[in-house]
Design a protein around this motif. Structure first.
Motif, PDB file in Angstrom:
ATOM      1  N   UNK A  25      23.971  -4.188  26.978  1.00  0.00           N
ATOM      2  CA  UNK A  25      24.438  -4.954  25.830  1.00  0.00           C
ATOM      3  C   UNK A  25      23.327  -5.831  25.284  1.00  0.00           C
ATOM      4  N   UNK A  33      20.822  -3.729  23.313  1.00  0.00           N
ATOM      5  CA  UNK A  33      21.323  -3.340  21.990  1.00  0.00           C
ATOM      6  C   UNK A  33      21.245  -4.507  21.016  1.00  0.00           C
ATOM      7  N   UNK A  34      21.704  -5.678  21.452  1.00  0.00           N
ATOM      8  CA  UNK A  34      21.734  -6.842  20.560  1.00  0.00           C
ATOM      9  C   UNK A  34      20.335  -7.335  20.231  1.00  0.00           C
ATOM     10  N   UNK A  38      18.962  -5.117  17.574  1.00  0.00           N
ATOM     11  CA  UNK A  38      19.544  -5.421  16.256  1.00  0.00           C
ATOM     12  C   UNK A  38      18.889  -6.665  15.651  1.00  0.00           C
ATOM     13  N   UNK A  39      18.708  -7.689  16.479  1.00  0.00           N
ATOM     14  CA  UNK A  39      18.170  -8.968  16.000  1.00  0.00           C
ATOM     15  C   UNK A  39      16.675  -8.827  15.730  1.00  0.00           C
ATOM     16  N   UNK A  63      19.592 -13.031  24.755  1.00  0.00           N
ATOM     17  CA  UNK A  63      19.924 -12.889  23.335  1.00  0.00           C
ATOM     18  C   UNK A  63      19.681 -14.212  22.610  1.00  0.00           C
TER      19      UNK A  63
END
Lengths: 263, 263
Positions: free
Chosen positions: B98, B101-102, B105-106, B251
């Motif tokens: 997770x 993936x995040x 994206x960021x 994150x």
């Protein structure tokens, strides 16, 4: 540090009076069966409203644990702002659950699932999210458990939580100053009549401590929804150059608010 | 917008020459079987190194798609900084996936799984993370796919990516100025001899565009690991008042860097 949750510290469900803390159901089972706590043990219990209680167990059964409250610490693990996130349901429920857990860890007070005109998923069950928020609050040592509202349409949310429609001044800033509450709506489309600022800039220019952010579905908010939001005091913002999924956008909004208040 | 991935746009795996773009394996199957693309269709392909190609399909089979490159756009969906995240494996592999993936994206460029003295999980498979990063890059319209290094120990990471041990000046700032690269290590314990600043402050005071952040395991970095990192130019930071899980901390670090460069 193991935290237990008792939403009603003055509760009577096991026939005890006030000054007592009661664990029932899963909390009692976890306390007695998994962690093997016995009478006399000291446990930490949050009430989900910001208070952490230190308690001594009086009686322990897998169905009900009774404990004496020894001391209470208010505003335990709380944050210096109030954040309400209105987030459209994701097609995949796991992604919303993940967002809820992370937003709780970072700091959020209220979550409203909002159904937009472009929402593919229009049904939403809050019970599962509530469970996730309780366990995330316990895990991240927060006395307060974020609340989850029943799902509502984007326009109902705007009418309920927005400012009354302004008579004269129609600039978002003007509207926003009405009650010192910062309202933001994040959408992806460009609208020359209504340029978006970054969520970071909107927060830098704000001096209050109450923030609401609307995050739309994968299909974004409709132009009508964005227009209605702006008429009701929501400032249009973007979340930067990256193309973020709904749940990532929602966490990014929570982080932006978290960083504003970071020492 | 559907994006395909072809790590070798000059490739020859289907017997074509340069100026061609080749999809194989899952990419070809997805293109032909799921999306039903045929010869003549225009598709968008990233090479994972920052370039997006617009291509016209010459031949399409579920095993191999050959396409002519019509145009190329470099630095497609890239960000104005370089971020290397060194993150300890989480006990639950899903949580690392997770995070990956995040972070993609960021905006992240390089991920290194680092095994610390307090790491419970010491084995890590990079293949699955690479798959997730490819699909996240495609989904978030980024031409560049973050790289994943083989796992290494925290001390090996520090010796490989830190500054050479400084002779005189021993302040983290002093070390940090050696090569204009901002190195941060986030840990949770207090150490009076070495006060931590917030990740936000560390980024605000920095004028370069190359950042590395070390995020430890659930049991945190050991004091020896933190000391070694500081000796090698890593500035000790905290991520704010909230108690964050490893993947949330990682994150949060990616978001802090993202916000610094947000217009």
């Amino acid at each position: 540090m193991e935290i237990f949750y008792s939403p009603d510290t003055e509760g009577n469900r096991c026939g005890t009076g006030s000054g007592r803390c009661i664990l029932t159901d899963d909390e009692a089972a976890h306390c007695v069966k998994v962690l093997r706590h016995k009478a006399g043990d000291i446990i930490s219990v949050i009430n989900g409203k910001g208070t952490m209680y230190s308690c001594r167990i009086l009686s322990a059964s897998p169905r009900c644990v009774e404990a004496d409250i020894l001391s209470a610490e208010e505003n335990w693990g709380t944050h210096p702002y109030r954040l309400h996130l209105a987030v459209a349901p994701t097609k995949n429920a796991d992604r919303y659950e993940w967002f809820a857990e992370k937003a709780c860890e970072i700091g959020v007070d209220e979550i409203t699932p909002v159904i937009g005109r472009h929402s593919e998923r229009k049904i939403f069950k809050t019970a599962r999210i509530e469970k996730i928020l309780i366990s995330a609050a316990k895990q991240s040592l927060k006395g307060s458990v974020p609340s989850v509202n029943a799902p509502m349409s984007v326009s109902d949310f705007i009418l309920k939580y927005g400012t009354p429609e302004p008579a004269g001044d129609n600039t978002p800033e003007g509207q926003n100053l009405q009650d010192g509450h910062l309202r933001l709506i994040a959408y992806c489309f460009e609208d020359e009549s209504r340029p978006r600022i970054s969520v970071r800039q909107a927060l830098e220019e704000y001096n209050g401590d109450e923030v609401s952010v609307m995050i739309g579905p994968e299909g974004d908010f409709s132009r009508e929804e964005a227009e209605l939001a702006v008429r009701h005091g929501f400032i249009p913002v973007h979340l930067g150059a990256s193309r973020l999924r709904t749940e990532t956008a929602a966490v990014t909004a929570a982080e932006a608010v978290y960083f504003k208040w970071m020492d």
